[in-house]
Design a protein around this motif. Structure first.
Motif, PDB file in Angstrom:
ATOM      1  N   GLU A  43      73.286  28.719  63.520  1.00  0.00           N
ATOM      2  CA  GLU A  43      74.825  28.406  62.878  1.00  0.00           C
ATOM      3  C   GLU A  43      74.859  28.974  61.545  1.00  0.00           C
ATOM      4  O   GLU A  43      75.428  28.661  61.372  1.00  0.00           O
ATOM      5  CB  GLU A  43      74.943  27.471  63.597  1.00  0.00           C
ATOM      6  N   PHE A  44      73.770  28.799  61.262  1.00  0.00           N
ATOM      7  CA  PHE A  44      73.552  29.835  59.790  1.00  0.00           C
ATOM      8  C   PHE A  44      74.730  28.716  59.039  1.00  0.00           C
ATOM      9  O   PHE A  44      75.933  29.537  58.320  1.00  0.00           O
ATOM     10  CB  PHE A  44      74.598  31.317  59.739  1.00  0.00           C
ATOM     11  N   ASN A  45      74.193  27.708  59.000  1.00  0.00           N
ATOM     12  CA  ASN A  45      75.518  25.958  58.396  1.00  0.00           C
ATOM     13  C   ASN A  45      74.571  25.900  57.299  1.00  0.00           C
ATOM     14  O   ASN A  45      75.423  25.313  56.462  1.00  0.00           O
ATOM     15  CB  ASN A  45      75.387  25.309  58.912  1.00  0.00           C
ATOM     16  N   GLY A  46      73.597  26.841  56.250  1.00  0.00           N
ATOM     17  CA  GLY A  46      72.942  26.195  55.451  1.00  0.00           C
ATOM     18  C   GLY A  46      73.331  27.654  54.250  1.00  0.00           C
ATOM     19  O   GLY A  46      74.784  27.891  53.685  1.00  0.00           O
ATOM     20  N   SER A  47      72.504  27.083  52.853  1.00  0.00           N
ATOM     21  CA  SER A  47      72.821  28.041  51.758  1.00  0.00           C
ATOM     22  C   SER A  47      72.259  29.309  51.669  1.00  0.00           C
ATOM     23  O   SER A  47      72.076  29.836  51.033  1.00  0.00           O
ATOM     24  CB  SER A  47      73.302  26.984  50.969  1.00  0.00           C
ATOM     25  N   LYS A  48      70.860  28.964  52.321  1.00  0.00           N
ATOM     26  CA  LYS A  48      70.261  30.491  52.616  1.00  0.00           C
ATOM     27  C   LYS A  48      69.235  30.732  54.120  1.00  0.00           C
ATOM     28  O   LYS A  48      69.701  29.865  54.755  1.00  0.00           O
ATOM     29  CB  LYS A  48      69.039  29.825  51.279  1.00  0.00           C
ATOM     30  N   LEU A  49      68.746  32.110  54.035  1.00  0.00           N
ATOM     31  CA  LEU A  49      68.189  32.247  54.991  1.00  0.00           C
ATOM     32  C   LEU A  49      67.081  31.597  55.826  1.00  0.00           C
ATOM     33  O   LEU A  49      66.600  31.379  54.465  1.00  0.00           O
ATOM     34  CB  LEU A  49      67.632  33.900  55.664  1.00  0.00           C
ATOM     35  N   ASP A  50      66.662  30.993  56.692  1.00  0.00           N
ATOM     36  CA  ASP A  50      66.056  30.534  57.130  1.00  0.00           C
ATOM     37  C   ASP A  50      64.378  30.945  57.079  1.00  0.00           C
ATOM     38  O   ASP A  50      64.665  31.282  58.968  1.00  0.00           O
ATOM     39  CB  ASP A  50      66.006  28.886  58.436  1.00  0.00           C
ATOM     40  N   ARG A  51      63.273  30.929  56.989  1.00  0.00           N
ATOM     41  CA  ARG A  51      62.401  32.216  57.039  1.00  0.00           C
ATOM     42  C   ARG A  51      60.799  31.586  57.717  1.00  0.00           C
ATOM     43  O   ARG A  51      60.327  32.139  58.649  1.00  0.00           O
ATOM     44  CB  ARG A  51      62.158  31.970  55.971  1.00  0.00           C
ATOM     45  N   ARG A  52      61.576  30.350  58.736  1.00  0.00           N
ATOM     46  CA  ARG A  52      61.158  30.143  59.726  1.00  0.00           C
ATOM     47  C   ARG A  52      61.635  30.587  60.974  1.00  0.00           C
ATOM     48  O   ARG A  52      60.460  30.852  61.836  1.00  0.00           O
ATOM     49  CB  ARG A  52      60.881  28.565  60.229  1.00  0.00           C
ATOM     50  N   VAL A 112      67.570  41.834  59.166  1.00  0.00           N
ATOM     51  CA  VAL A 112      67.351  40.770  59.691  1.00  0.00           C
ATOM     52  C   VAL A 112      66.434  40.458  61.295  1.00  0.00           C
ATOM     53  O   VAL A 112      66.589  40.788  62.037  1.00  0.00           O
ATOM     54  CB  VAL A 112      67.793  39.052  59.847  1.00  0.00           C
ATOM     55  N   THR A 113      65.619  39.911  61.474  1.00  0.00           N
ATOM     56  CA  THR A 113      64.379  39.676  62.903  1.00  0.00           C
ATOM     57  C   THR A 113      63.996  38.692  62.626  1.00  0.00           C
ATOM     58  O   THR A 113      63.462  37.949  61.730  1.00  0.00           O
ATOM     59  CB  THR A 113      63.843  41.097  62.935  1.00  0.00           C
ATOM     60  N   THR A 114      63.786  38.597  63.764  1.00  0.00           N
ATOM     61  CA  THR A 114      62.886  36.654  64.668  1.00  0.00           C
ATOM     62  C   THR A 114      61.229  37.532  65.484  1.00  0.00           C
ATOM     63  O   THR A 114      60.679  36.891  65.599  1.00  0.00           O
ATOM     64  CB  THR A 114      63.134  36.104  66.183  1.00  0.00           C
ATOM     65  N   GLY A 115      60.901  38.586  64.231  1.00  0.00           N
ATOM     66  CA  GLY A 115      59.378  39.397  64.437  1.00  0.00           C
ATOM     67  C   GLY A 115      58.586  38.188  63.841  1.00  0.00           C
ATOM     68  O   GLY A 115      58.890  37.353  63.052  1.00  0.00           O
ATOM     69  N   ARG A 116      57.438  40.182  63.583  1.00  0.00           N
ATOM     70  CA  ARG A 116      56.896  39.200  62.753  1.00  0.00           C
ATOM     71  C   ARG A 116      56.499  40.692  61.116  1.00  0.00           C
ATOM     72  O   ARG A 116      56.212  41.747  61.313  1.00  0.00           O
ATOM     73  CB  ARG A 116      55.353  38.826  62.994  1.00  0.00           C
TER      74      ARG A 116
END
Length: 277
Positions: A43-52, A112-116
């Protein structure tokens, strides 16, 4: 994005039809003909990208990356990716940097990607799935040479098969580009171009259902195109990519009217998997 990925020729079918302007829902949902479970949500509700959940480059990340085969003009950098105000922002700007093998790039942008990435190549993607319903609420930028895209690539880190959930050319933001790419006796592509209301004028919900026997595109909950040829439908796990390219063989270069910085905004990303008919 991938019909030009690694320099493949575009062989897609170009069909055009008109979609009536309609009010845009705050969110859509998976198709009603089935039972679903949510398997990914951001939902992108934080202040930084979730690197997990996200990487910030293609898997060959070398302190940045690009797609040279498309002759794109941007170098993707982590600092062009930000989260704030409930949105993901991928920002393109004129900025001269040195990238691949000392090559000079005149623009930077974000992806951004959900890959590796390269150092994780022996591991698993952050998120990948075989089949499902993908939904992204987004606002695309306007301007010659801008090329926002949302797409899927295989977890094998091969360039095919590929499904393009959304592509828009910044000089033609009233056209929703839908494509997929596969290998059958060579590199093949199929696609349609749907005439729409101006997609850059506001937020829209872009949806795609990928099934064993069909790939179906939706705009604001309304079906736009259904592809059913077995030869072109991926049957392997795939991960998600979102990027804002600048220039390249297809969109051409920015001109004096292109406004920078340009932003591709993402409100949310949600993925469901069918649990029943």
């Amino acid at each position: 994005m991938g019909m030009r990925f690694f320099g493949a020729a575009f062989l897609g079918l170009a069909c055009t039809f008109w979609i009536a302007s309609a009010s845009v829902p705050a969110q859509a949902s998976p198709p009603a003909d089935g039972q679903w479970e949510r398997v990914f949500s951001e939902e992108f509700n934080g202040s930084k990208l979730d690197r997990r959940k996200w990487t910030r480059c293609y898997w060959w990340d070398k302190n940045g990356c690009t797609n040279l085969a498309n002759k794109e003009l941007q170098w993707y950098r982590p600092e062009n990716v930000s989260v704030g105000g409930g949105h993901l922002r991928l920002t393109a700007r004129p900025q001269k940097v040195i990238g691949h093998e000392g090559r000079t790039f005149n623009y930077t942008s974000g992806m951004v990607t959900t890959g590796r990435h390269y150092e994780e190549r022996a591991g698993r993607d952050r998120f990948a799935t075989k089949y499902g319903y993908f939904e992204i609420r987004a606002k695309v930028p306007r301007g010659k040479g801008l090329w926002p895209a949302i797409w899927l690539l295989p977890s094998t880190q091969e360039p095919r098969p590929e499904i393009d959930i959304l592509e828009v050319l910044g000089h033609a933001t009233n056209t929703y580009e839908m494509h997929l790419h596969y290998i059958k006796g060579g590199w093949q592509s199929a696609g349609k171009s749907a005439k729409t209301a101006d997609l850059a004028a506001g937020w829209h919900v872009y949806g795609l259902e990928w099934r064993k026997d069909a790939v179906i595109w939706y705009l604001d909950g309304k079906e736009l195109w259904r592809y059913t040829k077995a030869e072109g439908i991926s049957q392997e796990p795939m991960y998600l990519l979102i990027n804002l390219a600048v220039g390249g063989n297809w969109p051409g270069s920015p001109n004096a009217k292109t406004k920078f910085p340009a932003e591709f905004l993402i409100d949310y990303v949600r993925v469901w998997r069918r649990t029943g008919p």
